[in-house]
Design an enzyme around this catalytic site. Structure first.
Site, PDB file in Angstrom:
ATOM      1  N   LYS A 118      44.071 121.714  56.191  1.00  0.00           N
ATOM      2  CA  LYS A 118      45.201 121.071  56.863  1.00  0.00           C
ATOM      3  C   LYS A 118      44.999 121.077  58.378  1.00  0.00           C
ATOM      4  CE  LYS A 118      49.980 121.865  56.354  1.00  0.00           C
ATOM      5  NZ  LYS A 118      50.928 122.760  55.665  1.00  0.00           N
ATOM      6  N   LYS A 202      57.346 119.030  38.711  1.00  0.00           N
ATOM      7  CA  LYS A 202      57.332 120.442  38.328  1.00  0.00           C
ATOM      8  C   LYS A 202      58.410 121.219  39.092  1.00  0.00           C
ATOM      9  CE  LYS A 202      54.608 124.577  38.770  1.00  0.00           C
ATOM     10  NZ  LYS A 202      53.751 125.361  39.534  1.00  0.00           N
ATOM     11  N   LYS A 205      59.910 125.951  44.018  1.00  0.00           N
ATOM     12  CA  LYS A 205      60.586 126.187  45.292  1.00  0.00           C
ATOM     13  C   LYS A 205      60.117 125.202  46.350  1.00  0.00           C
ATOM     14  CE  LYS A 205      59.572 130.456  45.580  1.00  0.00           C
ATOM     15  NZ  LYS A 205      59.343 131.891  45.499  1.00  0.00           N
TER      16      LYS A 205
END
Ligand code: TRP
Length: 429
Positions: A118, A202, A205
């Site tokens: 990233k 899915k 959190k």
């Protein structure tokens, strides 16, 4: 007889949701009731510090997750249920393992690599925002597992790499210092479906699409009414395929109930009615657990006591095992150092059995302690197999076998020392 050790941890960084319940908590509690497994469940609060910088959230999550396990039927008398940070031997073992872990291995860990990728994509420094804690995550996890010599580690697929690293780390340590660690294996629940969340992806959190396991009844209803569906009108047949509603129902209902809902879908049941059916079915299973949870969460001091008792049980294993490991790596009292000067003697990390043949043609074995002192000496056996069997019996049964083997023991050192040495062979450590 308990033959398999099963161990798993949950990071205390959030509130348990239905996906955690179906994917991890429910199957684990069921498995813990099997007679032949010895289970270890713990709250991974050291791991939580890697992602969460809010002390109150770590504390609250620890309480919620502990109360959830207990409300869902985990019996702390049957399993060892503890909080990671109550076991100071875990960070100590983490260091011993750190010193046998290749940095390159950690460079390849998925979570770390994802952060680096990233950063690279954003033209930032590759390690921007990466803590050494994130980098070391797999070693801490290896310490959790290896401390208790777990055979099986039930985890989600995303954790498989961590278990493989724990195996590699254990093998490196064993190679250098002797066979101290069991090589663990990941246990993946293939038949447990991943639960979809409110948006059909899915339940997780990170997608912010979860249904908290113990949401109060009316909040649960509201959340379920918000699950995405397609736009088919009442009376139109509905497809079960790709229906999050249907998959959620299936995770709770019996085969017959599931078949009945599939039929109702085909018959054109309205989405609103389907949601009501799902809500009632979910609540039927969860309501009794929620009642226990609501009570437990009001009594944090009771949970604290339970965890402390669990820590005591865990440390009854961790403390002596760590002492053995400290000795193995050379963190030792100095008194005996002068007598052990050859490098060979220094390599002997723990008591060992030696088998050998004498001039008289007979086969013998002896037990020597870590410093090479003789603890036990056998008489001569005509067949090597008999000597090996007697030795194996001592390793298995410890000093309990001494009496039965009395005629085969020529010499025995101090009884307590011999007993302690024999204990170090008994599995599990
Ligand atoms: N890393 C695991 C997770 O996020 C939690 C965990 C920490 C764990 N230590 C462990 C799981 C040891 C199994 C064994 O899901």
């Amino acid at each position: 007889m308990k033959t398999q050790r099963v161990l798993t941890g949950i990071t205390t960084s959030g509130t348990p949701h239905l996906g955690n319940y179906v994917g991890a908590i429910r199957p684990t509690v069921r498995a813990s009731r099997l007679a032949e497994v010895e289970s270890f469940y713990f709250l991974a609060d050291y791991h939580a510090l890697i992602k969460v910088g809010e002390p109150a959230r770590v504390q609250r999550s620890t309480l919620e997750i502990a109360a959830t396990w207990l409300a869902c039927g985990l019996d702390p008398d049957k399993v060892t249920f503890y909080r990671q940070s109550d076991i100071p031997e875990i960070p100590e073992l983490t260091w011993l393992l750190t010193c046998v872990t290749g940095k390159g291995v950690l460079n390849r860990a998925h979570a770390y690599k994802a952060s680096v990728d990233k950063n690279n994509a954003a033209n930032a420094d590759p390690d921007a925002g990466v803590t050494a804690g994130l980098f070391m995550y797999p070693v801490l996890m290896a310490a959790d597992i290896l401390m208790f010599n777990a055979h099986q580690v039930p985890v989600g697929r995303d954790q498989i790499q961590h278990i493989e690293m724990a195996r590699d780390i254990a093998a490196s340590f064993n190679h250098l210092y002797g066979e101290h660690f069991t090589l663990p294996e990941a246990a993946i629940e293939d038949h447990v479906a991943t639960l979809p969340g409110l948006d059909g992806r899915k339940m997780s959190k990170s997608y912010d699409n979860t249904i908290p396991l113990f949401a109060p009844r009316d909040q649960l209803r509201k959340l379920i009414m918000g699950i995405v569906t397609d736009s088919r009108a009442p009376g139109e047949p509905k497809s079960t395929e790709g229906s999050a509603l249907f998959q959620l129902y299936q995770a709770f209902a019996s085969t017959e109930e599931t078949a009945a809902l599939a039929q109702a879908y085909a018959d054109g049941m309205a989405w609103g009615d389907a949601k009501q059916v799902l809500f009632e079915r979910l609540d039927q299973e969860i309501a009794p657990l929620r009642a226990v949870y609501d009570e437990l969460i009001q009594e944090p001091e009771r949970i604290e006591r339970t965890l402390k008792a669990g820590a005591e049980k865990a440390r009854a294993i961790a403390t002596p095992f760590t002492a053995r490991l400290r000795h193995a790596v050379g963190l030792r009292p100095l008194q005996a150092a002068a007598t052990r000067t050859t490098s060979k003697a220094n390599k002997i990390a723990a008591p060992t059995f030696k088998q050998y043949r004498e001039q008289d043609g007979l086969f013998y074995f002896k037990l020597i302690d870590a410093q090479g002192a003789l603890l036990l000496q056998s008489t001569g056996f005509a067949a090597p197999r008999d000597a090996a069997q007697a030795m194996a019996r001592l390793q298995r049964e410890g000093s309990a076998a001494l009496e039965a083997l009395a005629t085969h023991i020529a010499m025995q050192g101090n009884a307590a020392t011999v007993a302690a040495a024999l204990r170090s062979f008994a599995e599990p450590q």
